[in-house]
Design a protein around this motif. Structure first.
Motif, PDB file in Angstrom:
ATOM      1  N   ALA A  77      76.179 107.648  59.384  1.00  0.00           N
ATOM      2  CA  ALA A  77      77.180 107.351  58.359  1.00  0.00           C
ATOM      3  C   ALA A  77      78.545 107.907  58.749  1.00  0.00           C
ATOM      4  O   ALA A  77      79.581 107.253  58.565  1.00  0.00           O
ATOM      5  N   LEU A 164      71.136 105.567  48.485  1.00  0.00           N
ATOM      6  CA  LEU A 164      72.445 105.959  49.034  1.00  0.00           C
ATOM      7  C   LEU A 164      72.793 105.118  50.251  1.00  0.00           C
ATOM      8  O   LEU A 164      72.962 105.611  51.368  1.00  0.00           O
ATOM      9  N   THR A 165      72.916 103.822  50.024  1.00  0.00           N
ATOM     10  CA  THR A 165      73.156 102.887  51.129  1.00  0.00           C
ATOM     11  C   THR A 165      74.612 102.467  51.272  1.00  0.00           C
ATOM     12  O   THR A 165      74.944 101.702  52.168  1.00  0.00           O
ATOM     13  N   GLY A 166      75.465 102.963  50.390  1.00  0.00           N
ATOM     14  CA  GLY A 166      76.874 102.586  50.470  1.00  0.00           C
ATOM     15  C   GLY A 166      77.567 103.235  51.659  1.00  0.00           C
ATOM     16  O   GLY A 166      77.300 104.389  51.986  1.00  0.00           O
ATOM     17  N   ARG A 167      78.444 102.475  52.305  1.00  0.00           N
ATOM     18  CA  ARG A 167      79.170 103.005  53.456  1.00  0.00           C
ATOM     19  C   ARG A 167      80.504 103.572  52.986  1.00  0.00           C
ATOM     20  O   ARG A 167      81.582 103.099  53.358  1.00  0.00           O
ATOM     21  N   THR A 168      80.402 104.620  52.156  1.00  0.00           N
ATOM     22  CA  THR A 168      81.576 105.268  51.583  1.00  0.00           C
ATOM     23  C   THR A 168      81.442 106.778  51.743  1.00  0.00           C
ATOM     24  O   THR A 168      80.349 107.308  51.966  1.00  0.00           O
ATOM     25  N   SER A 170      81.762 108.909  49.375  1.00  0.00           N
ATOM     26  CA  SER A 170      81.009 109.470  48.246  1.00  0.00           C
ATOM     27  C   SER A 170      79.513 109.485  48.547  1.00  0.00           C
ATOM     28  O   SER A 170      78.807 110.450  48.224  1.00  0.00           O
ATOM     29  N   HIS A 171      79.022 108.427  49.197  1.00  0.00           N
ATOM     30  CA  HIS A 171      77.608 108.399  49.571  1.00  0.00           C
ATOM     31  C   HIS A 171      77.318 109.374  50.710  1.00  0.00           C
ATOM     32  O   HIS A 171      76.241 109.979  50.745  1.00  0.00           O
ATOM     33  N   THR A 173      78.840 112.194  51.081  1.00  0.00           N
ATOM     34  CA  THR A 173      78.812 113.498  50.416  1.00  0.00           C
ATOM     35  C   THR A 173      77.475 113.722  49.718  1.00  0.00           C
ATOM     36  O   THR A 173      76.902 114.818  49.774  1.00  0.00           O
ATOM     37  N   ALA A 174      76.962 112.675  49.062  1.00  0.00           N
ATOM     38  CA  ALA A 174      75.667 112.796  48.384  1.00  0.00           C
ATOM     39  C   ALA A 174      74.549 113.078  49.388  1.00  0.00           C
ATOM     40  O   ALA A 174      73.673 113.921  49.142  1.00  0.00           O
ATOM     41  N   LEU A 175      74.574 112.377  50.534  1.00  0.00           N
ATOM     42  CA  LEU A 175      73.587 112.642  51.584  1.00  0.00           C
ATOM     43  C   LEU A 175      73.677 114.098  52.055  1.00  0.00           C
ATOM     44  O   LEU A 175      72.649 114.760  52.268  1.00  0.00           O
ATOM     45  N   LEU A 266      66.814 105.914  55.411  1.00  0.00           N
ATOM     46  CA  LEU A 266      66.879 106.332  54.003  1.00  0.00           C
ATOM     47  C   LEU A 266      65.621 105.947  53.242  1.00  0.00           C
ATOM     48  O   LEU A 266      65.095 106.734  52.443  1.00  0.00           O
TER      49      LEU A 266
END
Length: 526
Positions: A77, A164-168, A170-171, A173-175, A266
Motif C-alpha cells: 500500500a 481495508l481495500t481502499g488505496r488511500t 486513511s486505509h 493508517t488503519a492497516l 487482506l
C-alpha cells in the motif's frame, strides 16, 4: 474402602495454636501449596498437552499473517501511495535501491522505513503490556484467563483487514494501527504460553538434588521441556501453514497482484482471524486451570501496583538468578536480531522479485519458511536425545548458522560483490538454513530457560524476556529505519542485527547451566 490419603491427612495437624487474629496460617499455607501442586500435576497428562497444543495452533494463523501478509500489505500500500524522491512519479514496483517516499506524520520517509518505524512503535507498546502481564499471570487462576482473553482479542483484531481495500492514506493508517495492536496483544499470550513449559516440565518431577545423579535427571527433564517447546512451536507453525495455504489458494484462485493488488493478503488475514477464534474456543474447553501463588495482603494492598513491584523485586534478585538473567539477555539480543532480519529479508525479497509479479511467489515463499521452521524444530527434538552433545554446544551451532545468514546479507552492501541476496536463489537457501536453525534455537531457549527459573514465577521470568526486549525491540527497528531512510538499501540495516547476534553469542557462552539449576531451587522472595 480407603483409596489414598485425603487432603486432611496430607496437611500437618495444628493442635490449636493460632495467631493473634485466630487464624492458622501454617495449615492454610499447606492447603494452598497442596492445591497448587495438584493443579500442576494435572499437566502430566495427554489431555493437558493436547489442549495446550490446540491453543498454540490457534495463535498460528493470525500470528503468521501478522508477520508476513500484514507487513506485505502495508508495504504494498505504501509503495502504491508513495512517489519517487524529487518528483511526483509513482514508485517503481521493482528494484534493489528504490527511492520511494511516503507520508509519515508531518513529513515523508522511505516506504521501507515506514514499516520499520511501525515495528518500533508496536514493540515498545508490547513491552509495556508484557510488564503488566508478567506481573500478574503467576497469581491465583489469572494465567489461563489472561491467555485466553489475549488469544480471542488477537483473532478479533485480524477480522477487519478484508474491508481495508481502499488505496488511500486513511486505509493505510488503519492497516498500520491494526498491525501495532496485533503485535502488542501478541506479547501477552507469548509471555503466558512460554510460562506453561516449566509447568509441564515440573509435572514429571523437578531436577534431582544430587549433582552426581543430576546429569541424567536433567537430561530427562530437559527432553520433556524440549518436546513440549518443540510441539508448541510446531503446532503454532502448522496453524500458520493453514493460513498460508489459504493465502496461496486465494492468490492463484482470485488472480495475481496485477488483477487484485494486495487484497488477497487482506482477505487471508481475516480468514486467519476466524480460524484463531474457532480453535481458541476448543482449547478453552480442554485446558485445565493452574493455581498460582496468593497475593500477600500485607504487602500487596493495591493489586494494580503489583506488576511494577514484582518487576523491581525481580531486578533486585538478579544476582541470585544470575545465570537465568545471562541466558535471558542472550536470548533477547538474538531474538531482536532474528525478528528484525525476518522483516528485512521479507521486504528485500519483494523488492528483488518485484511487487507486481511476486504475489504468488511471496505466498509460496512465506509458506515454505514456516514449513522449514517445523522441520528444524522437529529435527532438533529428534536429534537431542540421540547426540550426546553438551547443552551449550547446541546453542553455539544454531547461533553460528544464524550469524552466517545475516552476514551474507551484509556482504551484499558492496556493489562490487555479486552475492548478498541479490538473486532469488539466495533467498531460498537462506530460508532453509535460517528458519530451521532459528526455530530449533527458540525451542532450545524455552526449555533450558525453564530449568533456570524458580517455581511459581514462570510468567514473571518469561515476561522478563519480552520486557528486556522493550529496549532492543523498539530501538533496533528505529535505528534500522533511520539507516534505510538514509541509504535506501535494505542490506545496510542488517548490520545492527549482526552485531546483536554476535553479542548475544557471548552471553550464551557465559551461562553456567548447572549453577543456574541450583539457583532455581530457591523461590523468588515475595
Amino acid at each position: 474402602m480407603h483409596t489414598g490419603p485425603s487432603i486432611e491427612e496430607d496437611i500437618p495437624r495444628d493442635d490449636g495454636d493460632t495467631d493473634k487474629h485466630g487464624l492458622r496460617p501454617t495449615v492454610q499455607h499447606d492447603v494452598d501449596d497442596l492445591e497448587g501442586a495438584r493443579s500442576k500435576a494435572v499437566f502430566n497428562s495427554k489431555r493437558a498437552l493436547w489442549a495446550f497444543l490446540f491453543l498454540c495452533y490457534s495463535t498460528g494463523p493470525a500470528s503468521s499473517m501478522a508477520s508476513t501478509y500484514v507487513s506485505a500489505a502495508i508495504l504494498s500500500a505504501a509503495n502504491l501511495l508513495g512517489h519517487q524522491a524529487g518528483s511526483n512519479k509513482r514508485c517503481s514496483h521493482r528494484g534493489t535501491n528504490i527511492s520511494c517516499l511516503v507520508k509519515f506524520g508531518a513529513g515523508e520517509i522511505d516506504y521501507n522505513s515506514y514499516t520499520l518505524y511501525l515495528r518500533a512503535i508496536s514493540r515498545a507498546a508490547e513491552g509495556i503490556v508484557s510488564i503488566i502481564t508478567a506481573g500478574l499471570a503467576d497469581y491465583l487462576y489469572y494465567r489461563k484467563t489472561m491467555m485466553m482473553t489475549s488469544i480471542f482479542l488477537f483473532g478479533a483484531l485480524a477480522l477487519p483487514f478484508a474491508g481495508l481495500t481502499g488505496r488511500t492514506y486513511s486505509h493505510l493508517t488503519a492497516l498500520s494501527v491494526l498491525y501495532c495492536l496485533l503485535t502488542t496483544v501478541g506479547g501477552i499470550y507469548t509471555v503466558i504460553e512460554g510460562s506453561y513449559i516449566p509447568i509441564f516440565m515440573r509435572s514429571t518431577g523437578c531436577f534431582r538434588d544430587s549433582k552426581i545423579a543430576g546429569f541424567q535427571g536433567e537430561r530427562t527433564v530437559w527432553y520433556k521441556g524440549v518436546s513440549v517447546s518443540v510441539l508448541a512451536l510446531v503446532s503454532s507453525n502448522v496453524g500458520g501453514l493453514t493460513a498460508l495455504i489459504i493465502g496461496v489458494i486465494l492468490v492463484y484462485g482470485r488472480g495475481s497482484y496485477v488483477k487484485v493488488g494486495y487484497f488477497n493478503y487482506l482477505l487471508a488475514i481475516t480468514i486467519a482471524g476466524c480460524i484463531t477464534i474457532l480453535f481458541a474456543i476448543l482449547g478453552q474447553c480442554l485446558l485445565p486451570s493452574v493455581r498460582g501463588k496468593e497475593f500477600d495482603r500485607t504487602k500487596d494492598k493495591r493489586p494494580m501496583l503489583v506488576p511494577a513491584k514484582n518487576w523491581f523485586r525481580l531486578l533486585r534478585n538478579a544476582p541470585r538468578y544470575s545465570e537465568a538473567f545471562k541466558l535471558c539477555i542472550g536470548w533477547v539480543l538474538w531474538n531482536t536480531g532474528y525478528s528484525n532480519h525476518l522483516q528485512l529479508i521479507g521486504a528485500l525479497f519483494l523488492q528483488v522479485t518485484g511487487f507486481s509479479t511476486s504475489s504468488g511467489v511471496y505466498s509460496v515463499w512465506s509458506f515454505t519458511s514456516v514449513a522449514f521452521a517445523c522441520m528444524g524444530s522437529l529435527g532438533f527434538m529428534y536429534l537431542y536425545p540421540q547426540l550426546r552433545l553438551s547443552v551449550k554446544s547446541w546453542a553455539y551451532a544454531l547461533l553460528l548458522v544464524n550469524i552466517v545468514c545475516v552476514l551474507w546479507g551484509c556482504m551484499g552492501i558492496s556493489n562490487n560483490i555479486a552475492i548478498g541476496y541479490k538473486h532469488q536463489a539466495e533467498f531460498w537457501v537462506e530460508q532453509v538454513l535460517f528458519m530451521s536453525t532459528s526455530s530449533a534455537l527458540r525451542a532450545y531457549n524455552r526449555a533450558i530457560y525453564s530449568s533456570l527459573i524458580p517455581e511459581n514465577s514462570e510468567a514473571q521470568f518469561f515476561g522478563l524476556e519480552i520486557t528486556l526486549d522493550l529496549a532492543t525491540g523498539w530501538i533496533n527497528p528505529l535505528v534500522m529505519g533511520v539507516i534505510q531512510d538514509r541509504t535506501h538499501n535494505l542490506r545496510f540495516p542488517m548490520i545492527p542485527n549482526l552485531l546483536l547476534m554476535v553479542v548475544g553469542f557471548v552471553f550464551y557462552w557465559l551461562v553456567d547451566v548447572p549453577k543456574g539449576i541450583e539457583q532455581a531451587k530457591v523461590p523468588l522472595e515475595q
